[in-house]
Design a protein around this motif. Structure first.
Motif, PDB file in Angstrom:
ATOM      1  N   LYS A  97      76.152 -50.799-110.052  1.00  0.00           N
ATOM      2  CA  LYS A  97      76.630 -51.969-109.776  1.00  0.00           C
ATOM      3  C   LYS A  97      77.340 -52.213-108.220  1.00  0.00           C
ATOM      4  O   LYS A  97      76.883 -53.125-107.480  1.00  0.00           O
ATOM      5  N   LEU A  98      77.945 -51.038-107.886  1.00  0.00           N
ATOM      6  CA  LEU A  98      78.518 -50.947-106.281  1.00  0.00           C
ATOM      7  C   LEU A  98      77.369 -50.519-105.674  1.00  0.00           C
ATOM      8  O   LEU A  98      77.667 -50.584-104.465  1.00  0.00           O
ATOM      9  N   LYS A  99      76.222 -50.169-105.907  1.00  0.00           N
ATOM     10  CA  LYS A  99      75.097 -49.566-105.235  1.00  0.00           C
ATOM     11  C   LYS A  99      75.623 -48.247-104.254  1.00  0.00           C
ATOM     12  O   LYS A  99      75.307 -48.083-103.297  1.00  0.00           O
ATOM     13  N   MET A 100      76.382 -47.666-105.221  1.00  0.00           N
ATOM     14  CA  MET A 100      76.423 -45.900-104.647  1.00  0.00           C
ATOM     15  C   MET A 100      75.884 -45.004-105.587  1.00  0.00           C
ATOM     16  O   MET A 100      75.515 -45.485-106.576  1.00  0.00           O
ATOM     17  N   LYS A 101      75.722 -44.089-104.926  1.00  0.00           N
ATOM     18  CA  LYS A 101      75.228 -42.976-105.604  1.00  0.00           C
ATOM     19  C   LYS A 101      76.178 -42.337-106.416  1.00  0.00           C
ATOM     20  O   LYS A 101      77.477 -41.986-106.100  1.00  0.00           O
ATOM     21  N   ALA A 102      75.890 -42.141-107.460  1.00  0.00           N
ATOM     22  CA  ALA A 102      76.854 -41.463-108.872  1.00  0.00           C
ATOM     23  C   ALA A 102      77.056 -39.990-108.373  1.00  0.00           C
ATOM     24  O   ALA A 102      76.117 -39.407-108.930  1.00  0.00           O
ATOM     25  N   GLU A 103      78.110 -39.755-107.810  1.00  0.00           N
ATOM     26  CA  GLU A 103      78.489 -38.616-107.584  1.00  0.00           C
ATOM     27  C   GLU A 103      79.979 -38.077-107.799  1.00  0.00           C
ATOM     28  O   GLU A 103      80.797 -39.031-107.406  1.00  0.00           O
ATOM     29  N   GLY A 104      80.308 -36.772-107.919  1.00  0.00           N
ATOM     30  CA  GLY A 104      81.791 -36.444-108.136  1.00  0.00           C
ATOM     31  C   GLY A 104      82.338 -35.832-107.184  1.00  0.00           C
ATOM     32  O   GLY A 104      81.454 -35.393-106.244  1.00  0.00           O
ATOM     33  N   GLU A 105      83.522 -35.928-106.935  1.00  0.00           N
ATOM     34  CA  GLU A 105      84.369 -35.216-105.837  1.00  0.00           C
ATOM     35  C   GLU A 105      85.367 -34.581-106.505  1.00  0.00           C
ATOM     36  O   GLU A 105      86.207 -35.089-107.393  1.00  0.00           O
ATOM     37  N   LYS A 106      85.500 -33.029-106.521  1.00  0.00           N
ATOM     38  CA  LYS A 106      86.396 -32.413-107.203  1.00  0.00           C
ATOM     39  C   LYS A 106      87.932 -32.866-106.746  1.00  0.00           C
ATOM     40  O   LYS A 106      88.243 -33.169-105.961  1.00  0.00           O
ATOM     41  N   CYS A 107      88.661 -32.954-108.133  1.00  0.00           N
ATOM     42  CA  CYS A 107      89.870 -33.559-107.821  1.00  0.00           C
ATOM     43  C   CYS A 107      90.575 -32.369-108.180  1.00  0.00           C
ATOM     44  O   CYS A 107      90.665 -31.672-109.284  1.00  0.00           O
ATOM     45  N   GLU A 108      91.770 -31.746-107.075  1.00  0.00           N
ATOM     46  CA  GLU A 108      92.414 -30.495-107.470  1.00  0.00           C
ATOM     47  C   GLU A 108      93.425 -30.745-108.179  1.00  0.00           C
ATOM     48  O   GLU A 108      93.826 -29.717-109.102  1.00  0.00           O
ATOM     49  N   ALA A 109      93.949 -31.917-108.523  1.00  0.00           N
ATOM     50  CA  ALA A 109      95.025 -32.070-109.628  1.00  0.00           C
ATOM     51  C   ALA A 109      94.578 -31.534-110.972  1.00  0.00           C
ATOM     52  O   ALA A 109      95.135 -30.984-111.801  1.00  0.00           O
ATOM     53  N   LEU A 110      93.319 -32.302-111.553  1.00  0.00           N
ATOM     54  CA  LEU A 110      92.658 -32.005-112.680  1.00  0.00           C
ATOM     55  C   LEU A 110      92.213 -30.688-112.690  1.00  0.00           C
ATOM     56  O   LEU A 110      92.545 -30.022-113.874  1.00  0.00           O
ATOM     57  N   ALA A 111      91.720 -29.953-111.759  1.00  0.00           N
ATOM     58  CA  ALA A 111      91.309 -28.637-111.627  1.00  0.00           C
ATOM     59  C   ALA A 111      92.558 -27.724-111.964  1.00  0.00           C
ATOM     60  O   ALA A 111      92.425 -26.630-112.883  1.00  0.00           O
ATOM     61  N   GLY A 112      93.724 -28.206-111.487  1.00  0.00           N
ATOM     62  CA  GLY A 112      95.005 -27.372-111.730  1.00  0.00           C
ATOM     63  C   GLY A 112      95.315 -27.538-113.439  1.00  0.00           C
ATOM     64  O   GLY A 112      95.719 -26.530-114.030  1.00  0.00           O
ATOM     65  N   LEU A 113      95.179 -28.701-113.924  1.00  0.00           N
ATOM     66  CA  LEU A 113      95.408 -28.769-115.190  1.00  0.00           C
ATOM     67  C   LEU A 113      94.396 -28.291-116.148  1.00  0.00           C
ATOM     68  O   LEU A 113      94.963 -27.662-117.270  1.00  0.00           O
ATOM     69  N   ILE A 114      93.147 -28.010-115.857  1.00  0.00           N
ATOM     70  CA  ILE A 114      92.451 -27.264-116.458  1.00  0.00           C
ATOM     71  C   ILE A 114      92.675 -25.590-116.592  1.00  0.00           C
ATOM     72  O   ILE A 114      92.436 -25.177-117.654  1.00  0.00           O
ATOM     73  N   LEU A 115      93.104 -25.280-115.436  1.00  0.00           N
ATOM     74  CA  LEU A 115      93.493 -24.071-115.232  1.00  0.00           C
ATOM     75  C   LEU A 115      94.707 -23.769-116.125  1.00  0.00           C
ATOM     76  O   LEU A 115      94.736 -22.474-116.649  1.00  0.00           O
ATOM     77  N   GLU A 116      95.680 -24.413-115.949  1.00  0.00           N
ATOM     78  CA  GLU A 116      96.721 -24.353-116.834  1.00  0.00           C
ATOM     79  C   GLU A 116      96.554 -24.238-118.289  1.00  0.00           C
ATOM     80  O   GLU A 116      97.203 -23.519-119.034  1.00  0.00           O
ATOM     81  N   LYS A 119      94.961 -20.879-119.244  1.00  0.00           N
ATOM     82  CA  LYS A 119      95.962 -19.932-119.248  1.00  0.00           C
ATOM     83  C   LYS A 119      96.891 -19.642-120.490  1.00  0.00           C
ATOM     84  O   LYS A 119      97.330 -18.795-121.163  1.00  0.00           O
ATOM     85  N   THR A 120      97.344 -21.105-120.721  1.00  0.00           N
ATOM     86  CA  THR A 120      98.332 -21.334-122.205  1.00  0.00           C
ATOM     87  C   THR A 120      97.282 -20.872-123.407  1.00  0.00           C
ATOM     88  O   THR A 120      97.922 -20.218-124.081  1.00  0.00           O
ATOM     89  N   ILE A 121      96.215 -21.548-123.725  1.00  0.00           N
ATOM     90  CA  ILE A 121      95.646 -21.350-124.830  1.00  0.00           C
ATOM     91  C   ILE A 121      95.009 -19.929-125.001  1.00  0.00           C
ATOM     92  O   ILE A 121      94.988 -19.659-126.245  1.00  0.00           O
ATOM     93  N   ASN A 122      94.471 -19.459-124.073  1.00  0.00           N
ATOM     94  CA  ASN A 122      93.778 -18.303-124.290  1.00  0.00           C
ATOM     95  C   ASN A 122      94.701 -17.054-124.465  1.00  0.00           C
ATOM     96  O   ASN A 122      94.296 -15.888-124.859  1.00  0.00           O
ATOM     97  N   ARG A 123      95.983 -17.221-124.290  1.00  0.00           N
ATOM     98  CA  ARG A 123      96.915 -16.165-124.574  1.00  0.00           C
ATOM     99  C   ARG A 123      97.504 -16.241-126.034  1.00  0.00           C
ATOM    100  O   ARG A 123      98.370 -15.483-126.399  1.00  0.00           O
ATOM    101  N   ILE A 124      97.169 -17.378-126.595  1.00  0.00           N
ATOM    102  CA  ILE A 124      97.884 -17.755-128.044  1.00  0.00           C
ATOM    103  C   ILE A 124      96.721 -17.545-129.027  1.00  0.00           C
ATOM    104  O   ILE A 124      95.390 -18.087-128.774  1.00  0.00           O
ATOM    105  N   GLU A 125      96.913 -16.896-130.186  1.00  0.00           N
ATOM    106  CA  GLU A 125      95.938 -16.447-131.053  1.00  0.00           C
ATOM    107  C   GLU A 125      95.758 -17.947-131.909  1.00  0.00           C
ATOM    108  O   GLU A 125      96.534 -18.805-131.842  1.00  0.00           O
ATOM    109  N   GLU A 126      94.531 -18.263-132.605  1.00  0.00           N
ATOM    110  CA  GLU A 126      94.160 -19.292-133.118  1.00  0.00           C
ATOM    111  C   GLU A 126      95.338 -19.670-134.257  1.00  0.00           C
ATOM    112  O   GLU A 126      95.837 -18.600-134.868  1.00  0.00           O
ATOM    113  N   GLY A 127      95.573 -20.776-134.538  1.00  0.00           N
ATOM    114  CA  GLY A 127      96.490 -21.305-135.470  1.00  0.00           C
ATOM    115  C   GLY A 127      97.237 -22.559-135.183  1.00  0.00           C
ATOM    116  O   GLY A 127      96.870 -23.095-134.262  1.00  0.00           O
TER     117      GLY A 127
END
Length: 197
Positions: A97-116, A119-127
């Motif tokens: 609608k805005l006549k723009m190409k649909a493309e993403g731009e990396k968001c460092e804030a979200l990338a940091g949350l994903i990394l966090e 780290k949190t989940i991979n060190r905890i056993e399932e349960g």
């Protein structure tokens, strides 16, 4: 046969219009007003970041689903994965609608949350404890999305982008509902995680 001076005369009297391509512009740039800079630029940057974020979250949600042990959590995350896919389609529509190409731009804030989250989940056993960690990570991601959509909505209001407002409000409402569901789910899972730790 025409001599070179005749060709110059003809060229001078009947100049060939310069195309958008020859000017180094797209057709859109040549025939539409320049909307770069200012609030429009901020809006477009935020739009690209949430587009990147939603695409990254489809992968992140699948990883969280694979580690979730609670059936309710598994179901909630699976439902949100489908909603996220619909939100990406909605963003594609918004870009169009805005006549723009649909493309993403990396968001460092979200990338940091994903990394966090990793780290949190991979060190905890399932349960139960892992499920509690998944919910904590998922809610942080939800709050990032809610903030992003709220910002886009405020920009769209100022820019009078009515079609964009409709699409963005729908996604914001979905994020709020998902966060509420995860919040309610955490009440039970956190108690179970306390007893199992």
């Amino acid at each position: 046969m025409k001599n070179p001076s005749d060709e110059k005369k003809i060229g001078t009297e009947n100049p060939v219009p310069i195309t958008a391509k020859e000017e180094g512009l797209s057709v859109q740039e040549k025939f539409e007003p320049d909307i770069s800079g200012g609030l429009n630029e901020l809006f477009e940057d935020q739009l690209k970041q949430i587009y990147w974020a939603e695409n990254e979250l489809t992968k992140t949600l699948q990883q969280m689903i694979s580690k979730a042990t609670s059936l309710e959590l598994h179901s909630a995350l699976s439902e949100h994965l489908e909603i996220t896919r619909q939100q990406i389609i909605r963003l594609d529509e918004l870009f169009s609608k805005l006549k723009m190409k649909a493309e993403g731009e990396k968001c460092e804030a979200l990338a940091g949350l994903i990394l966090e989250r990793e780290k949190t989940i991979n060190r905890i056993e399932e349960g139960d404890l892992c499920d509690a960690g998944i919910i904590a990570a998922a809610r942080k991601l939800e709050h990032y999305e809610m903030a992003s959509y709220s910002i886009l909505i405020s920009f769209a209001k100022a820019l009078k982008l009515k079609d964009s407002l409709r699409l963005l409000n729908k996604s914001l409402q979905e994020e709020k509902e998902c966060d509420e569901e995860l919040s309610n789910l955490s009440l039970e899972i956190n108690i179970e995680a306390t007893s199992s730790s």
